[in-house]
Design a protein around this motif. Structure first.
Motif, mmCIF file in Angstrom:
data_model
loop_
_atom_site.group_PDB
_atom_site.id
_atom_site.type_symbol
_atom_site.label_atom_id
_atom_site.label_comp_id
_atom_site.label_asym_id
_atom_site.label_seq_id
_atom_site.Cartn_x
_atom_site.Cartn_y
_atom_site.Cartn_z
ATOM 1 N N GLY A 78 0.816 -1.212 0.000
ATOM 2 C CA GLY A 78 0.000 0.000 0.000
ATOM 3 C C GLY A 78 0.842 1.251 0.000
ATOM 4 N N TRP A 79 0.237 2.352 0.466
ATOM 5 C CA TRP A 79 0.929 3.645 0.426
ATOM 6 C C TRP A 79 2.156 3.684 1.313
ATOM 7 C CZ3 TRP A 79 1.433 6.423 4.929
ATOM 8 C CH2 TRP A 79 0.590 6.069 5.975
ATOM 9 N N LYS A 80 2.187 2.849 2.368
ATOM 10 C CA LYS A 80 3.361 2.843 3.231
ATOM 11 C C LYS A 80 4.584 2.287 2.508
ATOM 12 C CE LYS A 80 1.181 2.641 7.774
ATOM 13 N NZ LYS A 80 1.063 1.879 9.038
ATOM 14 N N GLY A 81 4.344 1.539 1.418
ATOM 15 C CA GLY A 81 5.464 0.986 0.683
ATOM 16 C C GLY A 81 6.354 2.047 0.076
ATOM 17 N N THR A 82 5.805 3.241 -0.132
ATOM 18 C CA THR A 82 6.599 4.343 -0.677
ATOM 19 C C THR A 82 6.935 5.395 0.375
ATOM 20 O OG1 THR A 82 4.574 5.514 -1.335
ATOM 21 C CG2 THR A 82 5.578 4.052 -2.967
ATOM 22 N N MET A 83 6.497 5.162 1.634
ATOM 23 C CA MET A 83 6.715 6.164 2.679
ATOM 24 C C MET A 83 7.303 5.543 3.938
ATOM 25 S SD MET A 83 3.318 8.560 2.304
ATOM 26 C CE MET A 83 3.961 9.738 3.494
ATOM 27 N N GLY A 84 8.108 4.478 3.775
ATOM 28 C CA GLY A 84 8.770 3.906 4.944
ATOM 29 C C GLY A 84 8.034 2.746 5.569
ATOM 30 N N ALA A 85 7.878 1.655 4.824
ATOM 31 C CA ALA A 85 7.268 0.454 5.370
ATOM 32 C C ALA A 85 8.238 -0.211 6.339
ATOM 33 C CB ALA A 85 6.899 -0.507 4.248
ATOM 34 N N LEU A 86 7.713 -1.036 7.213
ATOM 35 C CA LEU A 86 8.520 -1.670 8.248
ATOM 36 C C LEU A 86 9.657 -2.492 7.656
ATOM 37 C CD1 LEU A 86 9.013 -2.359 11.213
ATOM 38 C CD2 LEU A 86 7.274 -4.146 11.025
ATOM 39 N N ARG A 87 9.409 -3.198 6.575
ATOM 40 C CA ARG A 87 10.443 -4.083 6.033
ATOM 41 C C ARG A 87 11.622 -3.307 5.446
ATOM 42 N NH1 ARG A 87 7.762 -6.722 0.554
ATOM 43 N NH2 ARG A 87 7.845 -4.868 -0.757
ATOM 44 N N ASP A 88 11.469 -1.998 5.262
ATOM 45 C CA ASP A 88 12.555 -1.174 4.732
ATOM 46 C C ASP A 88 13.375 -0.513 5.838
ATOM 47 O OD1 ASP A 88 11.744 -1.731 2.105
ATOM 48 O OD2 ASP A 88 10.273 -0.106 2.150
ATOM 49 N N GLU A 89 13.076 -0.822 7.102
ATOM 50 C CA GLU A 89 13.790 -0.238 8.234
ATOM 51 C C GLU A 89 14.407 -1.363 9.065
ATOM 52 O OE1 GLU A 89 11.507 2.638 10.411
ATOM 53 O OE2 GLU A 89 10.263 3.103 8.665
ATOM 54 N N PRO A 90 15.631 -1.777 8.740
ATOM 55 C CA PRO A 90 16.235 -2.964 9.371
ATOM 56 C C PRO A 90 16.265 -2.917 10.898
ATOM 57 C CG PRO A 90 17.549 -2.243 7.504
ATOM 58 C CD PRO A 90 16.519 -1.185 7.720
ATOM 59 N N MET A 91 16.625 -1.776 11.480
ATOM 60 C CA MET A 91 16.712 -1.714 12.942
ATOM 61 C C MET A 91 15.334 -1.833 13.577
ATOM 62 S SD MET A 91 19.663 1.170 13.633
ATOM 63 C CE MET A 91 19.531 0.948 15.400
ATOM 64 N N MET A 92 14.331 -1.162 12.994
ATOM 65 C CA MET A 92 12.980 -1.246 13.528
ATOM 66 C C MET A 92 12.417 -2.661 13.352
ATOM 67 S SD MET A 92 10.693 0.429 15.155
ATOM 68 C CE MET A 92 11.102 2.157 14.907
ATOM 69 N N LEU A 93 12.739 -3.277 12.219
ATOM 70 C CA LEU A 93 12.263 -4.640 11.967
ATOM 71 C C LEU A 93 12.850 -5.606 12.992
ATOM 72 C CD1 LEU A 93 10.794 -6.762 10.357
ATOM 73 C CD2 LEU A 93 12.666 -6.752 8.691
ATOM 74 N N ALA A 94 14.148 -5.467 13.300
ATOM 75 C CA ALA A 94 14.774 -6.327 14.308
ATOM 76 C C ALA A 94 14.104 -6.136 15.669
ATOM 77 C CB ALA A 94 16.262 -6.021 14.397
ATOM 78 N N PHE A 95 13.772 -4.882 15.986
ATOM 79 C CA PHE A 95 13.073 -4.600 17.237
ATOM 80 C C PHE A 95 11.724 -5.320 17.277
ATOM 81 C CE2 PHE A 95 9.650 -2.025 19.082
ATOM 82 C CZ PHE A 95 10.015 -2.038 20.418
#
Length: 219
Positions: free
Chosen positions: A59-76
């Motif tokens: 969805g729209w989050k895919g172009t505005m910082g989805a979780l899978r694009d933030e390695p540190m947040m994803l690990a958390f």
């Protein structure tokens, strides 16, 4: 707060929203491939996070910082979900259409409160309002089971007004290591920003400095 009388609560909401909810429910009932699922306890597998990320990124989050694009947040989140699952506090709520999630909640139980930590929906089914229908189904389930007193959406979004949600006060907490470098580079700038926010004159000065520091165009 989860209402004692669901019908009375829904009647208190805006007429336009009630009509939209009724139409969305009728559209969903016309389908034979739609099902609501609420996974708790041993059924709430942390690995559903991968399914959630795929839905969110589409969805729209895919172009505005989805979780899978933030390695540190994803690990958390992966570590958090493993711990929540071990303690029986992790929940997944989903609306599936044709065997695929159309809307999905990542939920966390804290006592008799249920926090919707992250939510996502499939924009291909936007006409069905899957996110609205999933929240309505979750609310109905909580009223029937009487095991949740509060559904906390954590953030403050414009669509919350349709549900007449009650805003809650909150505090932001930052934790820094008690060593010179973190205190100098993290705690001190944070304290300075908070001080500027409290004094109107300092806020105005900061705005002027930002404006004068912007590069000018040669065009």
């Amino acid at each position: 707060p989860v209402p004692a009388d669901l019908d009375a609560y829904l009647t208190s909401l805006g007429a336009n929203f009630r009509r939209s909810l009724r139409k969305a429910r009728n559209r969903l009932r016309a389908r034979s491939d739609a099902v609501f699922r609420h996974l708790t306890g041993a059924d709430a597998d942390p690995h559903y996070l991968d399914t959630f990320m795929d839905l969110e990124a589409a969805g729209w989050k895919g172009t505005m910082g989805a979780l899978r694009d933030e390695p540190m947040m994803l690990a958390f989140y992966r570590a958090l979900l493993r711990r929540l699952a071990r303690s029986g506090r992790l929940e997944w709520h989903m609306l599936e259409i044709a065997g695929r999630p159309a809307a999905l909640h990542l939920g966390m139980r804290t006592g008799r409160a249920l926090a919707l930590v992250r939510i996502a929906y499939d924009e291909a089914h936007a006409r069905l309002s899957p996110g609205t229908l999933l929240l309505a189904d979750l609310l109905e389930r909580c009223v029937e089971r009487r095991d949740v007193d509060v559904i906390d959406c954590i953030t403050n979004a414009p669509w919350h007004d349709r549900w007449d949600m009650e805003p809650a006060a909150y505090r932001a907490v930052q934790i820094h290591a008690r060593r010179p470098l973190p205190l100098l580079l993290e705690a001190a700038p944070l304290g300075l920003r908070e001080g500027i926010r409290r004094w109107p004159a300092l806020r105005a000065l900061a705005r002027r400095l930002r404006r004068t520091g912007k590069p000018t165009s040669d065009a």
